[in-house]
Design a protein around this motif. Sequence first.
Motif, PDB file in Angstrom:
ATOM      1  N   THR A 272       0.747  -1.276   0.081  1.00  0.00           N
ATOM      2  CA  THR A 272      -0.010  -0.101   0.197  1.00  0.00           C
ATOM      3  C   THR A 272       1.002   1.284   0.053  1.00  0.00           C
ATOM      4  O   THR A 272       1.808   1.269   0.680  1.00  0.00           O
ATOM      5  CB  THR A 272      -0.958  -0.020   1.134  1.00  0.00           C
ATOM      6  OG1 THR A 272      -1.606  -1.244   1.320  1.00  0.00           O
ATOM      7  CG2 THR A 272      -1.805   1.182   1.158  1.00  0.00           C
TER       8      THR A 272
ATOM      9  N   ARG B  13      -2.932  -0.216   5.969  1.00  0.00           N
ATOM     10  CA  ARG B  13      -2.551  -1.524   5.631  1.00  0.00           C
ATOM     11  C   ARG B  13      -3.523  -2.025   4.429  1.00  0.00           C
ATOM     12  O   ARG B  13      -4.758  -1.781   4.386  1.00  0.00           O
ATOM     13  CB  ARG B  13      -2.463  -2.427   6.472  1.00  0.00           C
ATOM     14  CG  ARG B  13      -3.724  -2.716   7.256  1.00  0.00           C
ATOM     15  CD  ARG B  13      -3.497  -3.472   8.682  1.00  0.00           C
ATOM     16  NE  ARG B  13      -4.906  -3.735   9.415  1.00  0.00           N
ATOM     17  CZ  ARG B  13      -4.699  -4.306  10.607  1.00  0.00           C
ATOM     18  NH1 ARG B  13      -3.700  -4.380  11.237  1.00  0.00           N
ATOM     19  NH2 ARG B  13      -6.147  -4.507  10.829  1.00  0.00           N
ATOM     20  N   SER B  14      -3.185  -3.050   3.872  1.00  0.00           N
ATOM     21  CA  SER B  14      -4.221  -3.802   2.648  1.00  0.00           C
ATOM     22  C   SER B  14      -4.147  -5.440   2.970  1.00  0.00           C
ATOM     23  O   SER B  14      -3.193  -5.898   3.656  1.00  0.00           O
ATOM     24  CB  SER B  14      -3.816  -3.629   1.392  1.00  0.00           C
ATOM     25  OG  SER B  14      -3.810  -2.168   1.124  1.00  0.00           O
TER      26      SER B  14
ATOM     27  N   THR C  64      -8.369  -2.088   1.405  1.00  0.00           N
ATOM     28  CA  THR C  64      -7.338  -1.413   2.165  1.00  0.00           C
ATOM     29  C   THR C  64      -8.146  -0.740   3.288  1.00  0.00           C
ATOM     30  O   THR C  64      -9.346  -0.273   3.238  1.00  0.00           O
ATOM     31  CB  THR C  64      -6.906  -0.246   1.213  1.00  0.00           C
ATOM     32  OG1 THR C  64      -6.224  -0.911   0.102  1.00  0.00           O
ATOM     33  CG2 THR C  64      -5.731   0.563   1.743  1.00  0.00           C
TER      34      THR C  64
ATOM     35  N   VAL D  33      -6.069  -7.477  -4.554  1.00  0.00           N
ATOM     36  CA  VAL D  33      -6.298  -6.557  -3.231  1.00  0.00           C
ATOM     37  C   VAL D  33      -7.762  -6.961  -2.989  1.00  0.00           C
ATOM     38  O   VAL D  33      -8.760  -6.794  -3.697  1.00  0.00           O
ATOM     39  CB  VAL D  33      -5.761  -5.169  -3.237  1.00  0.00           C
ATOM     40  CG1 VAL D  33      -6.395  -4.422  -2.075  1.00  0.00           C
ATOM     41  CG2 VAL D  33      -4.376  -5.226  -3.527  1.00  0.00           C
TER      42      VAL D  33
ATOM     43  N   LEU E 216      -4.972   6.691  -0.612  1.00  0.00           N
ATOM     44  CA  LEU E 216      -4.245   5.237  -0.619  1.00  0.00           C
ATOM     45  C   LEU E 216      -4.233   4.542  -1.829  1.00  0.00           C
ATOM     46  O   LEU E 216      -5.572   4.217  -2.408  1.00  0.00           O
ATOM     47  CB  LEU E 216      -4.576   4.450   0.436  1.00  0.00           C
ATOM     48  CG  LEU E 216      -4.426   5.185   2.032  1.00  0.00           C
ATOM     49  CD1 LEU E 216      -5.235   4.516   3.046  1.00  0.00           C
ATOM     50  CD2 LEU E 216      -3.087   5.471   2.358  1.00  0.00           C
ATOM     51  N   THR E 217      -3.379   3.754  -2.386  1.00  0.00           N
ATOM     52  CA  THR E 217      -3.494   2.871  -3.473  1.00  0.00           C
ATOM     53  C   THR E 217      -2.548   1.710  -2.960  1.00  0.00           C
ATOM     54  O   THR E 217      -1.468   1.643  -2.307  1.00  0.00           O
ATOM     55  CB  THR E 217      -3.010   3.573  -4.533  1.00  0.00           C
ATOM     56  OG1 THR E 217      -1.548   3.776  -4.366  1.00  0.00           O
ATOM     57  CG2 THR E 217      -3.585   4.700  -5.202  1.00  0.00           C
ATOM     58  N   ALA E 218      -3.313   0.337  -3.679  1.00  0.00           N
ATOM     59  CA  ALA E 218      -2.630  -0.876  -3.247  1.00  0.00           C
ATOM     60  C   ALA E 218      -2.454  -1.805  -4.531  1.00  0.00           C
ATOM     61  O   ALA E 218      -3.475  -1.618  -5.314  1.00  0.00           O
ATOM     62  CB  ALA E 218      -3.277  -1.530  -1.926  1.00  0.00           C
TER      63      ALA E 218
END
Length: 266
Positions: free
Chosen positions: A7, A80-81, A49, A46, A32-34
């Motif tokens: 993430t 977190r993811s 997140t 994923v 946020l990107t994951a």
Amino acid sequence: DVTPPVTMLEVRGQKAEVSGKLYINAGSSIALTAYDPVVYGTSTGVAFTEYRIADTDTARFTAYTSPFTLSGGRSVIEFRSQDKAGNLEAAQTYIVYADTDAPVITISSPAAGEAFIATRNKITIGFGVADNLDPAPAFEAVLTQVEDKGSPKGSRPSSISVTNGQALEPLDMDDGLWRLTVSATDFADNAAYLAGVVFEVIHDVLAPRTEIRVEGIGYRAEGIEYVAERTTFTITSIDDLAQAGDGVGLGVRRQEIEVRSRNSEV
């Protein structure tokens, strides 16, 4: 799939890193990107997140759905993811300082209604800029003419950039009404603007003109005027401002008369 997602945190909007600290302003948001890395050809993707503003250790994680904003001050963000195989990423931590306050500007000089006369007194510039987080906000201070009083402007500018404590000669400025304005921006791009009061610049650089009128002359002979008891002398003084003959100076303060004869002087 035994590898957890990765993430990343992104600030959308104004941000600044100063002395190892990340600052944002009120208009900035946190995104946020994951992604779930492919390891040995396997990635389940994923699942979700989540994040929390960790004011306390008991703060609960919230599902991330869209960028969010922060209230002013220091915020500890944990995020977190987890992937679809149940691999949960270890929480990452970012400390972000949200600067929502613009700099504070004060102007102390020139004062309202103050008049500055060319060659007689200086125009002293006085202002201050302070910010709750930025120790040295960027600023610009400008004197701007708001009304021209009519004397020849020549090459004199209608706006002048100035600094705090600077002293200016009024003769270098066009006469009329002026105003000091100050704008400031801190490192989080919070901006402030303050317009000061109006003051006046006066150009009176010419001495008065004095004329004498004699009435009731006794008689003239060979270019000499002879006076009698009934003869009167009228002395008139006119003060000019910027051009000879304009008659609009600040006024005559006093007149002095000197009378000379062959054997005496008064």
